[in-house]
Motif scaffolding. Structure first.
Motif, PDB file in Angstrom:
ATOM      1  N   GLN A   1      41.074  50.085  29.618  1.00  0.00           N
ATOM      2  CA  GLN A   1      40.788  48.951  28.719  1.00  0.00           C
ATOM      3  C   GLN A   1      40.176  47.728  29.393  1.00  0.00           C
ATOM      4  O   GLN A   1      39.342  47.050  28.800  1.00  0.00           O
ATOM      5  CB  GLN A   1      42.091  48.493  28.047  1.00  0.00           C
ATOM      6  CG  GLN A   1      42.601  49.465  27.027  1.00  0.00           C
ATOM      7  CD  GLN A   1      44.003  49.076  26.620  1.00  0.00           C
ATOM      8  OE1 GLN A   1      44.910  49.055  27.462  1.00  0.00           O
ATOM      9  NE2 GLN A   1      44.163  48.764  25.360  1.00  0.00           N
ATOM     10  N   LEU A   2      40.616  47.437  30.611  1.00  0.00           N
ATOM     11  CA  LEU A   2      40.198  46.153  31.200  1.00  0.00           C
ATOM     12  C   LEU A   2      40.089  46.243  32.721  1.00  0.00           C
ATOM     13  O   LEU A   2      41.069  46.556  33.406  1.00  0.00           O
ATOM     14  CB  LEU A   2      41.232  45.069  30.825  1.00  0.00           C
ATOM     15  CG  LEU A   2      41.025  43.665  31.400  1.00  0.00           C
ATOM     16  CD1 LEU A   2      39.700  43.064  30.935  1.00  0.00           C
ATOM     17  CD2 LEU A   2      42.176  42.742  30.963  1.00  0.00           C
ATOM     18  N   ASN A   3      38.890  45.986  33.208  1.00  0.00           N
ATOM     19  CA  ASN A   3      38.639  45.964  34.655  1.00  0.00           C
ATOM     20  C   ASN A   3      37.956  44.640  34.999  1.00  0.00           C
ATOM     21  O   ASN A   3      37.109  44.154  34.236  1.00  0.00           O
ATOM     22  CB  ASN A   3      37.698  47.107  35.047  1.00  0.00           C
ATOM     23  CG  ASN A   3      38.267  48.454  34.685  1.00  0.00           C
ATOM     24  OD1 ASN A   3      39.075  49.016  35.408  1.00  0.00           O
ATOM     25  ND2 ASN A   3      37.861  48.974  33.519  1.00  0.00           N
TER      26      ASN A   3
ATOM     27  N   GLN B   1      31.534  48.165  29.322  1.00  0.00           N
ATOM     28  CA  GLN B   1      32.261  48.020  28.043  1.00  0.00           C
ATOM     29  C   GLN B   1      33.616  47.357  28.240  1.00  0.00           C
ATOM     30  O   GLN B   1      34.074  46.628  27.373  1.00  0.00           O
ATOM     31  CB  GLN B   1      32.520  49.418  27.447  1.00  0.00           C
ATOM     32  CG  GLN B   1      31.298  50.204  27.113  1.00  0.00           C
ATOM     33  CD  GLN B   1      30.719  49.782  25.779  1.00  0.00           C
ATOM     34  OE1 GLN B   1      31.453  49.377  24.890  1.00  0.00           O
ATOM     35  NE2 GLN B   1      29.404  49.847  25.643  1.00  0.00           N
ATOM     36  N   ASN B   2      34.263  47.689  29.351  1.00  0.00           N
ATOM     37  CA  ASN B   2      35.651  47.261  29.558  1.00  0.00           C
ATOM     38  C   ASN B   2      35.763  46.364  30.783  1.00  0.00           C
ATOM     39  O   ASN B   2      36.737  46.442  31.522  1.00  0.00           O
ATOM     40  CB  ASN B   2      36.558  48.487  29.725  1.00  0.00           C
ATOM     41  CG  ASN B   2      36.514  49.380  28.508  1.00  0.00           C
ATOM     42  OD1 ASN B   2      36.476  48.871  27.382  1.00  0.00           O
ATOM     43  ND2 ASN B   2      36.484  50.681  28.706  1.00  0.00           N
ATOM     44  N   GLU B   3      34.759  45.557  30.996  1.00  0.00           N
ATOM     45  CA  GLU B   3      34.725  44.764  32.210  1.00  0.00           C
ATOM     46  C   GLU B   3      34.696  43.266  31.913  1.00  0.00           C
ATOM     47  O   GLU B   3      34.051  42.822  30.953  1.00  0.00           O
ATOM     48  CB  GLU B   3      33.480  45.114  33.049  1.00  0.00           C
ATOM     49  CG  GLU B   3      33.683  46.236  34.029  1.00  0.00           C
ATOM     50  CD  GLU B   3      33.817  47.603  33.357  1.00  0.00           C
ATOM     51  OE1 GLU B   3      33.383  47.752  32.203  1.00  0.00           O
ATOM     52  OE2 GLU B   3      34.356  48.519  34.001  1.00  0.00           O
ATOM     53  N   VAL B   4      35.387  42.534  32.772  1.00  0.00           N
ATOM     54  CA  VAL B   4      35.264  41.080  32.828  1.00  0.00           C
ATOM     55  C   VAL B   4      34.682  40.759  34.198  1.00  0.00           C
ATOM     56  O   VAL B   4      35.182  41.251  35.224  1.00  0.00           O
ATOM     57  CB  VAL B   4      36.639  40.395  32.659  1.00  0.00           C
ATOM     58  CG1 VAL B   4      36.552  38.914  33.020  1.00  0.00           C
ATOM     59  CG2 VAL B   4      37.152  40.558  31.237  1.00  0.00           C
ATOM     60  N   LEU B   5      33.612  39.986  34.202  1.00  0.00           N
ATOM     61  CA  LEU B   5      32.987  39.613  35.471  1.00  0.00           C
ATOM     62  C   LEU B   5      33.697  38.385  36.034  1.00  0.00           C
ATOM     63  O   LEU B   5      33.964  37.425  35.289  1.00  0.00           O
ATOM     64  CB  LEU B   5      31.519  39.295  35.198  1.00  0.00           C
ATOM     65  CG  LEU B   5      30.631  38.910  36.359  1.00  0.00           C
ATOM     66  CD1 LEU B   5      30.529  40.038  37.380  1.00  0.00           C
ATOM     67  CD2 LEU B   5      29.224  38.554  35.852  1.00  0.00           C
ATOM     68  N   VAL B   6      34.013  38.416  37.318  1.00  0.00           N
ATOM     69  CA  VAL B   6      34.622  37.253  37.981  1.00  0.00           C
ATOM     70  C   VAL B   6      33.564  36.695  38.928  1.00  0.00           C
ATOM     71  O   VAL B   6      33.236  37.304  39.945  1.00  0.00           O
ATOM     72  CB  VAL B   6      35.897  37.659  38.746  1.00  0.00           C
ATOM     73  CG1 VAL B   6      36.498  36.450  39.452  1.00  0.00           C
ATOM     74  CG2 VAL B   6      36.916  38.278  37.785  1.00  0.00           C
ATOM     75  N   LEU B   7      33.001  35.549  38.555  1.00  0.00           N
ATOM     76  CA  LEU B   7      31.849  35.002  39.293  1.00  0.00           C
ATOM     77  C   LEU B   7      32.290  33.909  40.252  1.00  0.00           C
ATOM     78  O   LEU B   7      32.973  32.952  39.858  1.00  0.00           O
ATOM     79  CB  LEU B   7      30.877  34.355  38.319  1.00  0.00           C
ATOM     80  CG  LEU B   7      29.641  35.110  37.877  1.00  0.00           C
ATOM     81  CD1 LEU B   7      28.760  34.181  37.045  1.00  0.00           C
ATOM     82  CD2 LEU B   7      28.852  35.683  39.040  1.00  0.00           C
ATOM     83  N   SER B   8      31.877  34.028  41.494  1.00  0.00           N
ATOM     84  CA  SER B   8      32.135  32.958  42.458  1.00  0.00           C
ATOM     85  C   SER B   8      30.829  32.700  43.206  1.00  0.00           C
ATOM     86  O   SER B   8      29.815  33.349  42.929  1.00  0.00           O
ATOM     87  CB  SER B   8      33.247  33.361  43.422  1.00  0.00           C
ATOM     88  OG  SER B   8      32.885  34.547  44.077  1.00  0.00           O
ATOM     89  N   SER B   9      30.855  31.784  44.146  1.00  0.00           N
ATOM     90  CA  SER B   9      29.652  31.559  44.941  1.00  0.00           C
ATOM     91  C   SER B   9      30.015  31.076  46.322  1.00  0.00           C
ATOM     92  O   SER B   9      30.910  30.247  46.491  1.00  0.00           O
ATOM     93  CB  SER B   9      28.749  30.524  44.265  1.00  0.00           C
ATOM     94  OG  SER B   9      27.691  30.201  45.137  1.00  0.00           O
TER      95      SER B   9
END
Ligand code: SF4
Length: 671
Positions: free
Chosen positions: A445-447, A470-478
Motif C-alpha cells: 500500500q505505501l512505500n 502507484q503506492n509511493e510517497v516521494l521524500v525530497l531533500s537536497s
C-alpha cells in the motif's frame, strides 16, 4: 538530461509572472538606492535591520534608553510612533539626546491618521513612515460604490492632503516609507479591490504616483500582513507591478505584523520574511515580536545573515528554458494554490500535510521517547494519549521497536531493515532511489522513496519510474546549500512531467543552534508550503540533546504559520509601541495560558484602538486596549463588550468564547 534543462537566461519565468530575478537560485532584486540620513538602503547595500520602540514617545529618557539598547543590539534604524503633533515634536528631544550620547542611527517617525504630525516629523527625523490606509482617510467601515469620477475625486483629495508632506520630504532630504498594512486598508480600496494583496499594492501605488509626479523618489515600500500567505503574495505582486508599471525599483521593507511571541512569533516571521528573502526580495527587515524590541534584533540578524555572500551564479540548479520562452509557471506565486497530488493513505489529495518524526539517530527507542512527539503512554488505563502536536509517522531508520505504537502513529523503517524483518502492515519501507528501482519486494500500500532534488531533473530512469508509481510517497531533500531553490526546482519538474504522487519535504540541518534551526527550517520549508508544495514535513537537526521535541514543534509550527495545517491556537498580538494601553507581554502570556488548548481559534491582542481592530482583521476574537486599563472585546470585527476593566477582561473573553460554544476545558483536548 531532460529537454527542459540548461538555459542561460537570467529570467526564469515568463514575463507575465515576473516578480523575482530567479526562482532557482539566489539573486537579490536590483533596486534604486535610498538614503536615510547617512544610511544607504537598497540592493547595493546590506539588508538593514530595524525595530520600533515600545515606550511612550513623550517619555524622552525612556525612549533614548530603549533606542540605545536596540542600537547596541544591532538595530540600524529606530522607529518611534508619533500619534500626534506633540510626540512628533518630542522626536527632536529624543534625537538630540541620542546624538549627545554619540548615537547617529537614523530615526523613523511612525505616522497614522495625522498629516500634521508627519509634516512636523519630516523636518526633524531622517524618515517618516505613513500608512496609505489611514493617512488621508478615517476608517468608517463602509462599503461605498465609487464611479470612475468619484474615485478620481477621492484621489485628488488624497493628493491635496499628501502633497505637503512630499514637498517637505523633498526639501529636507527625508526618506519615506509607504507602508501598507493588510489590516488597515481604506474603505475606498476595500470597496474597489477587497481585502486582497492587489488592494494592498494599489493602496501604496496611489501614494507612490503622487510622489513620482513630484519627482520624489527617496522611498521604501512595504506590504505587511499577519497572514503569511497574504503577506508574501502582496510583496511579490508589488515587485511585479513596479516592474510592469514603469515605476522605479524601490527598496522593500519586509515584516510580518503581529507575529506574536516566542517560538510561534519567530517561526511565523521566518516563514513570511524568509520566503521573500529566498526570492531575492527585501532590503530592510523588521521582525515584530511581542517582546522587548532588542530581542527582535538577533532574530532579524539570523534571518538576514544567511544571504551574505549568496550572490553567486546558480549554475548547479538548471533553469527552465520553457518558462523564459513564455511557458506558464506551474504555480501561481500571487495566490496560494496547493499542488494537486494523488491521495495515498493519509498523504496527498485533501489530506493535511503529515508530520514525520525522525528518530533514526536513536539506537533504541522507548515508549518514553514518544512524549517528545506528542504521544503519551498512560500505564494506569494502559492506553496511549495524544496531544495536538502528535506526529503522524515515526522514522526509526535501522532500529527495531519492542513495543506497539499507538494507533495514531505509524512506523517507517529503512528499506534494508524492513526487507530483513517480518514487518506488520503498519510498518512501511523508506527506499533509496537505486534500491527502489530494483526492489523485488515492496509494501502493498505505501512505500517511501528518498531522493535528492537533483535526481528529479537529472535521472530520467527514476523520473520515468515515478510516472508509473502507484503506492509511493516521494521524500525530497537536497544537499545543495541553496536547498529551497533546489527543491522548488524539483517540484516544478514534477509538475512539468505530470507526476502527481505525494511529496514529503525532508530537511536536515547540522552545526547550527536551536534558535537558528527555528528560523532556517521555516524559511526553507515555509517558502515551499507557501508556494503550495508539500504533503508532509520531516525535519531533523543533528547534534542537540533535545532535538526531537524541537523538531516536532517546529514541524507543526511551520505548517501552522503557512496555514496549511492548524494544530494550535493562533495569537495575533501586536509588538506594542508608544500607543499601547496595557502591559502587552504580560497580558499575552495570561491569555495564552488559559486558551492555548483551543486548537484553530485565532485571538487578536492589540495595544490600542487606533490600529488594533484593523490589524487583527483575521482574528476570531479580539482583546483591544481602549483606555487606561480599559479593554474592548471583539467577536471578529464586531465590538461585543465595551470598556471592560482590565482585571476581569481575560475572564470575560473566556465567557465570550463559552457563549459561542467553542470553549473546551483543557483536559478535554488532551486525548
Ligand atoms: S496596535 Fe499595538 S503596535 Fe499597533 S499602534 Fe496600537 S499599540 Fe502600537
Amino acid at each position: 538530461m531532460s529537454s527542459l534543462q540548461q538555459s542561460s537566461s537570467a529570467h526564469l519565468i515568463s514575463d507575465g509572472n515576473m516578480y523575482a530575478p530567479t526562482l532557482f537560485g539566489y539573486q537579490r532584486r536590483e533596486t534604486i538606492p535610498v538614503s536615510i540620513g547617512d544610511l544607504m538602503l537598497g540592493s547595493d547595500f546590506p539588508i538593514r535591520i530595524q525595530s520600533m520602540t515600545t515606550v511612550d514617545t513623550m517619555d524622552t529618557m525612556g525612549s533614548i534608553e530603549q533606542s540605545i539598547r536596540m542600537i547596541d543590539a544591532g538595530c540600524e534604524l529606530v522607529r518611534i510612533t508619533a500619534p500626534s503633533v506633540k510626540e512628533a515634536q518630542n522626536l527632536e528631544n529624543i534625537r538630540k539626546g541620542l546624538r549627545a550620547k554619540g548615537y547617529k542611527t537614523p530615526l523613523v517617525a511612525d505616522i497614522h491618521f495625522t498629516p500634521n504630525a508627519a509634516e512636523l516629523a519630516a523636518r526633524i527625523v531622517e524618515k517618516v513612515r505613513i500608512n496609505p490606509g489611514n493617512y488621508a482617510d478615517k476608517k468608517r467601515f463602509e462599503t461605498i460604490e465609487y464611479s470612475e469620477s468619484s474615485y478620481q475625486a477621492e484621489l485628488e483629495r488624497i493628493r491635496d492632503k499628501f502633497l505637503p508632506l512630499v514637498k517637505i520630504c523633498k526639501e529636507y532630504g527625508t526618506a519615506m516609507r509607504i507602508g501598507t498594512n493588510h489590516g488597515s486598508l481604506s474603505d475606498r480600496i476595500l470597496s474597489r479591490y477587497g481585502d486582497t494583496p492587489l488592494g494592498m499594492v494599489e493602496s501604496a501605488l496611489e501614494f507612490l504616483r503622487i510622489c513620482e509626479d513630484e519627482k520624489y523618489f527617496n522611498i521604501v515600500l512595504s506590504m505587511k500582513a499577519s497572514n503569511t500567505q497574504v503577506m508574501v503574495e502582496a510583496y511579490r505582486l508589488l515587485s511585479k507591478k513596479l516592474a510592469d508599471g514603469q515605476f522605479k525599483a524601490y527598496p522593500l521593507h519586509l515584516g510580518v505584523t503581529e507575529a506574536g511571541e516566542g517560538e510561534d512569533g519567530r517561526i511565523k516571521s521566518a516563514v513570511g520574511i524568509g520566503t521573500l528573502l529566498e526570492d531575492g526580495l527585501g532590503d530592510t527587515v523588521r521582525v515584530s515580536l511581542t517582546e522587548d524590541p532588542e530581542f527582535e534584533i538577533p532574530v532579524a540578524k539570523d534571518l538576514v545573515n544567511r544571504y551574505v555572500g549568496r550572490n553567486r551564479p546558480n549554475a548547479p540548479i538548471p533553469s527552465l528554458s520553457n518558462l523564459s520562452a513564455g511557458f506558464d509557471s506551474p504555480i501561481n506565486p500571487f495566490a496560494h494554490t496547493r499542488r494537486k497530488s494523488a491521495e495515498l493513505m493519509n498523504f496527498g489529495g485533501h489530506q493535511v500535510p503529515r508530520v514525520i518524526a525522525d528518530y533514526s539517530h536513536l539506537k533504541s527507542i522507548s515508549m518514553e521517547d514518544l512524549k517528545s512527539i506528542g504521544h503519551f503512554y498512560l500505564p494506569e488505563p494502559d492506553k496511549w494519549a495524544m496531544n495536538d502536536l502528535g506526529a503522524d509517522y515515526l522514522f526509526t531508520g535501522t532500529s527495531d521497536l519492542d513495543f506497539m505504537l499507538p494507533n495514531g502513529l505509524k512506523q517507517i523503517q529503512s528499506a534494508t531493515t524492513w526487507l530483513q524483518s517480518s514487518p506488520s502492515e503498519h510498518q512501511f519501507p523508506l527506499f533509496e532511489v537505486e534500491d527502489w528501482l530494483k526492489a523485488s519486494k515492496k509494501h502493498a500500500q505505501l512505500n517511501f522513496v528518498q531522493a535528492d532534488a537533483e535526481e528529479i531533473w537529472s535521472n530520467d530512469l527514476f523520473v520515468n519510474a515515478l510516472k508509473l508509481a502507484q503506492n509511493e510517497v516521494l521524500v525530497l531533500s537536497s544537499s545543495f546549500s541553496n536547498r529551497m531553490a533546489a527543491i522548488r526546482r524539483a517540484f516544478f519538474e514534477l509538475e512539468i512531467q505530470g507526476i502527481h504522487i505525494p511529496v514529503v519535504i525532508r530537511l536536515n540541518y547540522q552545526d547550527i543552534h536551536a534558535d537558528q534551526f527555528q528560523l532556517f527550517a521555516p524559511t526553507d520549508a515555509g517558502a515551499l508550503f507557501i508556494d503550495g508544495f508539500g504533503d508532509g514535513l520531516m525535519l531533523s537537526l543533528a547534534g542537540l540533546p533535545v532535538q526531537s521535541s524541537l523538531e516536532n514543534s517546529t514541524n507543526f509550527g511551520i505548517l501552522q504559520a503557512c496555514r496549511v495545517r492548524i494544530s494550535k491556537t493562533e495569537y495575533i498580538s501586536c509588538p506594542s509601541c508608544g500607543r499601547t494601553l496595557f502591559d502587552l507581554q504580560e497580558t499575552t502570556a495570561r491569555i495564552r495560558q488559559v486558551t492555548d488548548h483551543l486548537k484553530g481559534v485565532k485571538i487578536g491582542i492589540m495595544g490600542c484602538i487606533v490600529n488594533g481592530p484593523g490589524e487583527m482583521a483575521d482574528a476570531d476574537y479580539g482583546y483591544v486596549g481602549i483606555g487606561k486599563d480599559k479593554i474592548a472585546l471583539y467577536r471578529g470585527q464586531e465590538v461585543v463588550k465595551k470598556s471592560v476593566p482590565a482585571d476581569s477582561a481575560v475572564d470575560e473573553l473566556i465567557q465570550l468564547i463559552k457563549e459561542d460554544g467553542i470553549w473546551k476545558d483543557p483536559q478535554e483536548t488532551n486525548n
